[in-house]
Design a protein around this motif. Sequence first.
Motif, PDB file in Angstrom:
ATOM      1  N   ARG A 167       0.831  -1.212   0.000  1.00 36.88           N
ATOM      2  CA  ARG A 167       0.000   0.000   0.000  1.00 36.88           C
ATOM      3  C   ARG A 167       0.866   1.263   0.000  1.00 36.88           C
ATOM      4  O   ARG A 167       0.560   2.229  -0.706  1.00 36.88           O
ATOM      5  CB  ARG A 167      -0.930  -0.007   1.222  1.00 36.88           C
ATOM      6  CG  ARG A 167      -1.961  -1.127   1.204  1.00 36.88           C
ATOM      7  CD  ARG A 167      -3.005  -0.933   2.280  1.00 36.88           C
ATOM      8  NE  ARG A 167      -3.945  -2.055   2.330  1.00 36.88           N
ATOM      9  CZ  ARG A 167      -5.034  -2.068   3.087  1.00 36.88           C
ATOM     10  NH1 ARG A 167      -5.317  -1.028   3.862  1.00 36.88           N
ATOM     11  NH2 ARG A 167      -5.837  -3.121   3.085  1.00 36.88           N
ATOM     12  N   MET A 168       1.923   1.249   0.803  1.00 32.66           N
ATOM     13  CA  MET A 168       2.797   2.420   0.820  1.00 32.66           C
ATOM     14  C   MET A 168       3.487   2.607  -0.525  1.00 32.66           C
ATOM     15  O   MET A 168       3.695   3.736  -0.979  1.00 32.66           O
ATOM     16  CB  MET A 168       3.834   2.291   1.953  1.00 32.66           C
ATOM     17  CG  MET A 168       3.242   2.499   3.338  1.00 32.66           C
ATOM     18  SD  MET A 168       4.367   2.050   4.700  1.00 32.66           S
ATOM     19  CE  MET A 168       5.799   3.066   4.355  1.00 32.66           C
ATOM     20  N   TYR A 169       3.833   1.517  -1.168  1.00 30.59           N
ATOM     21  CA  TYR A 169       4.487   1.625  -2.473  1.00 30.59           C
ATOM     22  C   TYR A 169       3.546   2.275  -3.488  1.00 30.59           C
ATOM     23  O   TYR A 169       3.932   3.227  -4.181  1.00 30.59           O
ATOM     24  CB  TYR A 169       4.924   0.242  -2.965  1.00 30.59           C
ATOM     25  CG  TYR A 169       5.517   0.289  -4.359  1.00 30.59           C
ATOM     26  CD1 TYR A 169       6.846   0.644  -4.554  1.00 30.59           C
ATOM     27  CD2 TYR A 169       4.731   0.004  -5.479  1.00 30.59           C
ATOM     28  CE1 TYR A 169       7.388   0.707  -5.830  1.00 30.59           C
ATOM     29  CE2 TYR A 169       5.265   0.064  -6.756  1.00 30.59           C
ATOM     30  CZ  TYR A 169       6.581   0.414  -6.924  1.00 30.59           C
ATOM     31  OH  TYR A 169       7.111   0.496  -8.183  1.00 30.59           O
ATOM     32  N   TRP A 170       2.321   1.765  -3.599  1.00 34.12           N
ATOM     33  CA  TRP A 170       1.402   2.282  -4.603  1.00 34.12           C
ATOM     34  C   TRP A 170       0.911   3.689  -4.281  1.00 34.12           C
ATOM     35  O   TRP A 170       0.678   4.490  -5.186  1.00 34.12           O
ATOM     36  CB  TRP A 170       0.215   1.339  -4.768  1.00 34.12           C
ATOM     37  CG  TRP A 170       0.575   0.027  -5.386  1.00 34.12           C
ATOM     38  CD1 TRP A 170       0.450  -1.201  -4.836  1.00 34.12           C
ATOM     39  CD2 TRP A 170       1.148  -0.179  -6.685  1.00 34.12           C
ATOM     40  NE1 TRP A 170       0.911  -2.176  -5.698  1.00 34.12           N
ATOM     41  CE2 TRP A 170       1.344  -1.574  -6.842  1.00 34.12           C
ATOM     42  CE3 TRP A 170       1.524   0.673  -7.728  1.00 34.12           C
ATOM     43  CZ2 TRP A 170       1.882  -2.131  -8.000  1.00 34.12           C
ATOM     44  CZ3 TRP A 170       2.069   0.110  -8.880  1.00 34.12           C
ATOM     45  CH2 TRP A 170       2.244  -1.268  -9.015  1.00 34.12           C
ATOM     46  N   ASP A 171       0.778   4.024  -2.995  1.00 32.95           N
ATOM     47  CA  ASP A 171       0.243   5.334  -2.626  1.00 32.95           C
ATOM     48  C   ASP A 171       1.303   6.420  -2.521  1.00 32.95           C
ATOM     49  O   ASP A 171       0.987   7.609  -2.666  1.00 32.95           O
ATOM     50  CB  ASP A 171      -0.504   5.246  -1.288  1.00 32.95           C
ATOM     51  CG  ASP A 171      -1.791   4.451  -1.390  1.00 32.95           C
ATOM     52  OD1 ASP A 171      -2.146   4.060  -2.522  1.00 32.95           O
ATOM     53  OD2 ASP A 171      -2.433   4.213  -0.355  1.00 32.95           O
ATOM     54  N   LEU A 172       2.566   6.025  -2.278  1.00 32.52           N
ATOM     55  CA  LEU A 172       3.599   7.024  -2.049  1.00 32.52           C
ATOM     56  C   LEU A 172       4.767   6.937  -3.039  1.00 32.52           C
ATOM     57  O   LEU A 172       5.176   7.946  -3.608  1.00 32.52           O
ATOM     58  CB  LEU A 172       4.148   6.895  -0.617  1.00 32.52           C
ATOM     59  CG  LEU A 172       3.177   7.182   0.520  1.00 32.52           C
ATOM     60  CD1 LEU A 172       3.819   6.815   1.860  1.00 32.52           C
ATOM     61  CD2 LEU A 172       2.760   8.642   0.522  1.00 32.52           C
ATOM     62  N   VAL A 173       5.290   5.751  -3.252  1.00 30.92           N
ATOM     63  CA  VAL A 173       6.497   5.602  -4.076  1.00 30.92           C
ATOM     64  C   VAL A 173       6.166   5.646  -5.559  1.00 30.92           C
ATOM     65  O   VAL A 173       6.771   6.418  -6.323  1.00 30.92           O
ATOM     66  CB  VAL A 173       7.235   4.293  -3.729  1.00 30.92           C
ATOM     67  CG1 VAL A 173       8.497   4.154  -4.600  1.00 30.92           C
ATOM     68  CG2 VAL A 173       7.607   4.259  -2.252  1.00 30.92           C
ATOM     69  N   ASP A 174       5.226   4.820  -5.997  1.00 31.29           N
ATOM     70  CA  ASP A 174       4.905   4.744  -7.422  1.00 31.29           C
ATOM     71  C   ASP A 174       4.460   6.084  -8.006  1.00 31.29           C
ATOM     72  O   ASP A 174       4.887   6.438  -9.120  1.00 31.29           O
ATOM     73  CB  ASP A 174       3.832   3.682  -7.661  1.00 31.29           C
ATOM     74  CG  ASP A 174       3.561   3.467  -9.140  1.00 31.29           C
ATOM     75  OD1 ASP A 174       4.461   2.963  -9.835  1.00 31.29           O
ATOM     76  OD2 ASP A 174       2.452   3.814  -9.598  1.00 31.29           O
TER      77      ASP A 174
END
Length: 408
Positions: free
Chosen positions: A270-277
Motif C-alpha cells: 500500500r505504501m508503495y502504490w500510494d507514495l512511491v509509485d
Amino acid sequence: MEFRKHRLANGLEIVAECNPAAHTMGLGFFVRTGARDETPELAGISHFLEHMVFKGTPRRSAEDVNREFDEIGAHYNAFTSEESTVYYASVLPEYQGAALDILADIMRPSLRASDFEMEKKVIVEEIQMYLDQPPYGMDDRLKQICFGGHPIANSVIGSEESVTAMSPEQMLLYHRDRYSADNLFIAAAGKVDFDALVEQAEELCGSWDSTNPTRDTPPATMKPAMEHKTLASCTQQYALLLRDAPAAGDADRFAAKLLTTIVGDDSGSRMYWDLVDPGLVESASLGHYEYQGLGMFYTWVACEPDDTADNLARLKEIFEAVERDGITADELTQAKNKVKARVVLGNERPRSRLFNVGGNWLQRREYRAVADDLNAVNSVTLDDVLAVIAKYPLSQYATATVGPLEKL
C-alpha cells in the motif's frame, strides 16, 4: 537434513543443521552480547571488542588470522547488533577443522593495550563518519524517544565520548564476563561433520570458564513523541517512525511480518502504490524487527523537504485505513507468497542457513527448518493479522525527522 546439538561440560553448546547434499558449510561463534547488555559508560564496547578480536591472539598475529583464512578460501566476517556479536566463515567441508581452529582462537584474543589505543581512533572515525551520513544516528535517537531508557535503545556503535573514555581494563573484564563458555555457542550449517566438530570444540574450548552472565529483558512502553533535527547539508528530508511490535518469542511475529509486507513492502504494498509509485517520495517502507522481550514496527520515508508534512499525513491515512478496514484475503495471499519465496530463496546457501540456525538458537533456543517457517506463514489467518493490528496500532508511533527544514 538433520539437526544435531551437544553441550560441553563447561556449558558451551554446539548446534548444527547437517546437510550431506551440500557442497559448502557455514560455521560461526554466536556470542550473546550486544548493545543492550552495555552500561552507559561502556556504550559501544561490544562493537569495539569485535574489532579487537581480529587484532591477534597468543597463537596468531592479526596477519596470521587473515592469511590463514585466505589460505583455506574462507569467506569470513563478523558483526555486532543489539543482542549479539557473531563471527563466521563459509568454507569447503574439508576445511571445517581449520576454520574452527581460527575462529576458536580469536575468541580468546590478546587484547593488547597498544592495539586498543590504535583501534580506538578507528572506532571514533567510524562514529564521525556514521553521523555524517543522515539519517544515520537518528535511528538510535528514535529508539530513545520511543522507548526511553530501555536497554534496546542503546547505540551499537556507542558515542565518541564513551569510546574515548574506555580503558583496556574495562574491555578485559567485559570480554571475560560476556565471552564465557555459557554465553556463546558454535553453530554450523551445510555439509557438517558433527562428530568431528564436537570433538574439536572439546579440545579447543573445553577449558574455557563459565561466568553465568545475565541479560535484562524488561517490557517496553512506547511513547508517541516527536523530535526534529535541522541539518542543512541534507538534500532530502528523512522521517523515521517507530512503535513496539511482537517480540522474538511471540507466536504472532509471523502475522506481524505479513502485515508489514502488505502495508510497507518495497514493492507492491500500500505504501508503495500510494507514495512511491506516484513519485511523492523517494522511498518508503515498513519493517518488523524482533528482539528478546520486544519487537519494533519501523517506518522509513525519504522525500523532498517541502513535501514532508503532506507525505506524513498520507502515511497516517494509510495506517488508519488499515486499522479501520483491515486487509483483504487477496492481500494476505500475495504477502504469504512473497514471504515464502524470500524464506526459500534466502536459505538456499549454507551461510544463510547458518544465520537462521544461529539466530533461532540465540533468540529462542529452538531449531526451525525451512519447512517450519513456511508452515508458520501458511497458517496465519486474516484474524491473526487483525489481532496484531488491534494490539499494535500502526497510527500510534514515535517520530524523528532530519533534513534541511527549519521546523516541521
